[in-house]
Design a protein around this motif. Sequence first.
Motif, PDB file in Angstrom:
ATOM      1  N   VAL A 116      -1.751  -3.726  -1.981  1.00 42.10           N
ATOM      2  CA  VAL A 116      -0.488  -4.373  -1.599  1.00 42.10           C
ATOM      3  C   VAL A 116       0.609  -4.171  -2.642  1.00 42.10           C
ATOM      4  N   PRO A 117       0.349  -4.375  -3.956  1.00 43.79           N
ATOM      5  CA  PRO A 117       1.419  -4.140  -4.936  1.00 43.79           C
ATOM      6  C   PRO A 117       1.919  -2.692  -4.921  1.00 43.79           C
ATOM      7  N   ASP A 118       1.007  -1.742  -4.672  1.00 41.79           N
ATOM      8  CA  ASP A 118       1.401  -0.338  -4.610  1.00 41.79           C
ATOM      9  C   ASP A 118       2.319  -0.089  -3.411  1.00 41.79           C
ATOM     10  N   VAL A 119       1.994  -0.696  -2.274  1.00 41.34           N
ATOM     11  CA  VAL A 119       2.825  -0.526  -1.079  1.00 41.34           C
ATOM     12  C   VAL A 119       4.232  -1.057  -1.334  1.00 41.34           C
ATOM     13  N   ILE A 120       4.315  -2.216  -1.940  1.00 42.31           N
ATOM     14  CA  ILE A 120       5.624  -2.809  -2.229  1.00 42.31           C
ATOM     15  C   ILE A 120       6.428  -1.913  -3.154  1.00 42.31           C
ATOM     16  N   ALA A 121       5.778  -1.388  -4.181  1.00 37.69           N
ATOM     17  CA  ALA A 121       6.467  -0.504  -5.124  1.00 37.69           C
ATOM     18  C   ALA A 121       6.908   0.789  -4.449  1.00 37.69           C
ATOM     19  N   LEU A 122       6.057   1.336  -3.596  1.00 39.16           N
ATOM     20  CA  LEU A 122       6.393   2.575  -2.902  1.00 39.16           C
ATOM     21  C   LEU A 122       7.552   2.372  -1.932  1.00 39.16           C
ATOM     22  N   ARG A 123       7.539   1.287  -1.187  1.00 36.37           N
ATOM     23  CA  ARG A 123       8.623   1.016  -0.248  1.00 36.37           C
ATOM     24  C   ARG A 123       9.942   0.847  -0.988  1.00 36.37           C
ATOM     25  N   THR A 124       9.889   0.254  -2.169  1.00 37.89           N
ATOM     26  CA  THR A 124      11.106   0.108  -2.991  1.00 37.89           C
ATOM     27  C   THR A 124      11.607   1.470  -3.431  1.00 37.89           C
ATOM     28  N   ALA A 125      10.676   2.342  -3.860  1.00 38.99           N
ATOM     29  CA  ALA A 125      11.059   3.694  -4.289  1.00 38.99           C
ATOM     30  C   ALA A 125      11.689   4.474  -3.144  1.00 38.99           C
ATOM     31  N   LEU A 126      11.130   4.343  -1.949  1.00 38.50           N
ATOM     32  CA  LEU A 126      11.674   5.043  -0.782  1.00 38.50           C
ATOM     33  C   LEU A 126      13.052   4.514  -0.417  1.00 38.50           C
ATOM     34  N   ALA A 127      13.204   3.191  -0.450  1.00 37.10           N
ATOM     35  CA  ALA A 127      14.466   2.580  -0.029  1.00 37.10           C
ATOM     36  C   ALA A 127      15.603   2.873  -1.002  1.00 37.10           C
ATOM     37  N   THR A 128      15.277   3.147  -2.251  1.00 37.06           N
ATOM     38  CA  THR A 128      16.314   3.416  -3.257  1.00 37.06           C
ATOM     39  C   THR A 128      16.515   4.906  -3.518  1.00 37.06           C
ATOM     40  N   ASP A 129      15.799   5.743  -2.802  1.00 41.89           N
ATOM     41  CA  ASP A 129      15.943   7.196  -2.933  1.00 41.89           C
ATOM     42  C   ASP A 129      16.910   7.674  -1.838  1.00 41.89           C
ATOM     43  N   GLU A 130      18.096   8.092  -2.244  1.00 44.25           N
ATOM     44  CA  GLU A 130      19.129   8.456  -1.268  1.00 44.25           C
ATOM     45  C   GLU A 130      18.696   9.602  -0.359  1.00 44.25           C
ATOM     46  N   LYS A 131      17.996  10.571  -0.913  1.00 45.68           N
ATOM     47  CA  LYS A 131      17.565  11.708  -0.101  1.00 45.68           C
ATOM     48  C   LYS A 131      16.515  11.273   0.922  1.00 45.68           C
ATOM     49  N   ALA A 132      15.648  10.343   0.527  1.00 47.17           N
ATOM     50  CA  ALA A 132      14.614   9.854   1.456  1.00 47.17           C
ATOM     51  C   ALA A 132      15.234   9.033   2.579  1.00 47.17           C
ATOM     52  N   ASP A 188      12.057   4.434   6.747  1.00 47.87           N
ATOM     53  CA  ASP A 188      11.790   3.734   8.007  1.00 47.87           C
ATOM     54  C   ASP A 188      10.548   4.292   8.707  1.00 47.87           C
ATOM     55  N   LEU A 189      10.370   5.584   8.624  1.00 46.41           N
ATOM     56  CA  LEU A 189       9.201   6.205   9.247  1.00 46.41           C
ATOM     57  C   LEU A 189       7.916   5.696   8.603  1.00 46.41           C
ATOM     58  N   VAL A 190       7.923   5.570   7.281  1.00 41.31           N
ATOM     59  CA  VAL A 190       6.755   5.050   6.570  1.00 41.31           C
ATOM     60  C   VAL A 190       6.502   3.593   6.963  1.00 41.31           C
ATOM     61  N   ASP A 191       7.566   2.815   7.148  1.00 42.52           N
ATOM     62  CA  ASP A 191       7.401   1.414   7.548  1.00 42.52           C
ATOM     63  C   ASP A 191       6.699   1.289   8.895  1.00 42.52           C
ATOM     64  N   VAL A 192       7.020   2.169   9.840  1.00 43.17           N
ATOM     65  CA  VAL A 192       6.348   2.130  11.145  1.00 43.17           C
ATOM     66  C   VAL A 192       4.865   2.447  10.986  1.00 43.17           C
ATOM     67  N   MET A 193       4.548   3.433  10.144  1.00 41.55           N
ATOM     68  CA  MET A 193       3.144   3.781   9.933  1.00 41.55           C
ATOM     69  C   MET A 193       2.395   2.647   9.241  1.00 41.55           C
ATOM     70  N   LEU A 194       3.055   1.968   8.297  1.00 42.47           N
ATOM     71  CA  LEU A 194       2.414   0.855   7.604  1.00 42.47           C
ATOM     72  C   LEU A 194       2.278  -0.372   8.504  1.00 42.47           C
ATOM     73  N   ALA A 195       3.170  -0.512   9.466  1.00 37.56           N
ATOM     74  CA  ALA A 195       3.146  -1.676  10.349  1.00 37.56           C
ATOM     75  C   ALA A 195       2.168  -1.524  11.509  1.00 37.56           C
ATOM     76  N   THR A 196       1.781  -0.293  11.811  1.00 35.71           N
ATOM     77  CA  THR A 196       0.907  -0.059  12.970  1.00 35.71           C
ATOM     78  C   THR A 196      -0.383   0.685  12.643  1.00 35.71           C
TER      79      THR A 196
END
Length: 394
Positions: free
Chosen positions: A200-216, A223-231
Motif C-alpha cells: 500500500v505505501p508503494d502504491v501511494i508513492a507511485l500514484r504521487t509520482a505519476l500525478a506529478t510527472d507532466e509527461k505521464a 488515470d490508466l494506472v488508477d483504473v487497473m489498481l481499482a479493478t
Amino acid sequence: MGSHGQINRVPYYNGVKLIGEGKTWTTPDGKTVPMKKIRWAAQCRFRDHDGRTRKVEAWGSSGAEAERRLRDDLTIRKRTSSDTITGDTRLEVLADYWLRTKIDPSGLAVNTRQRYRYTTEQYVVPGLGGLLLRECTVSRLEAWVAGEVEKHAANARISLTCLKGMLDVAVREDALTANPARSVTPVPATTSEEVRALAVPDVIALRTALATDEKATAIDLHDLVDVMLATGCRPGEALALRWDEVDLTRHVVYLTGTVVREKGVGLFRQDTTKGKKPRGHLVPEFAVRMLERRAAEASPGALNLVFPSERDGLREVTTVDRQWRTFRERHPEWTWITPKTFRKSVGTAVERGADIEAAAAQLGHSHSAVTAKHYVARPAVGPDHRTILERFGG
C-alpha cells in the motif's frame, strides 16, 4: 497429390516461343526481340486432387515474376487438393489444413489463434513439415520436441500443443490410427518467478509520482494506472473501456472487451475479455473521482472510449508498455514494475483483506489456483498461530 514438377521459365513474343539465352533472344526465323517486349511464362506439371497430372503456367514481364506468380497459384491449388488427408500427406500440408479449417474459424481468442499460427509456421513446419504423416512416429516427435526444449521450453510446449491438435485431425480423417504426439513426454512448465506486488505505501508513492510527472499526465498514464489498481483489469481491458460501461451513480465499471491487433485486420476492440465473460466491479472512491473528472472533461468520440488515442481511436497495448518504460527511465526507483504488477498487487491486496476466492473473483479467474500461483505474493512472515502452537509448551 498436391505436388508439382520442375518449374521452367519460357520467353514468348506475340505468342511465339523464343530461342536464345541471357539477354539475347530471337524468333525461330532469326529476328532479335528486345527484352522489354518479351513476355515470360513459368510452367510446370501439377498432380491435382483427382490424381490427374496437368500442365499449369503463369505469366509475367520477367522470368522471375512469372515464377513467383506460378508459385502463388500452386500454393492455392495445393491447398485445394490437400483437403483429403492420408498417411502420405506431408505434415506441412496437414498444418495448413488444421490452421485454415480448425483454428482460424474457431472461437479461440485472437491472440491465441495468432500464437498457434506463428508457432506452427515458425517452428513446427520448418522442423517437421517434410515428414509424411505415416513417418510421424513417437520417437521422431519425441526427439524433435526434446531439441526444442533445449532452445526454448515455452515454444516447445506450444509446438507440442499444435502437433497434438493437427494430428488429432489426421486421426479423424483415418490417416493415422492413433495420435503419436499424445505419447510424447509433456514439456514441464517453467518454474514461475516469485510473485512480486506493490504494498500500500508503494502504491501511494507511485500514484504521487505519476500525478506529478507532466509527461505521464499528458498521456493519461496516471488515470490508466488508477483504473487497473481499482479493478485488477488487464491493460487491454482498460483501453477498451467505454463510457456506457461506467456507472458513476452506482460506482460500477463493467469490463466487456479488450484491445487486440490481428494480422491482416489491424487494431480493433474484441467484444470479449480474455476470460470470455464480462465483469462488473464496484470501484473505490479514488477511481470514482478520477472517472467523474474525466467524464466532465471528455468529449466522447465515435468509439466512446474512456482512454482514447490522440486521434480519438483505440490505443495500442504496446504503446502503453512503451510509455510505461519511458516513465521508469525518468523514475528508476520503479524499474521493476510492469503493467502486470498492478494486477498482481490487486490480487494480493484482496487476498490479504478477504481470501483467495475473493481475489480470483476480482481478477476474473475461473479457478483460484491460478490466482494463488501467479497473482498473489507470498507474505514475508506467515500467519500468527502462536496461541495454537503454545500448547506444545505444556
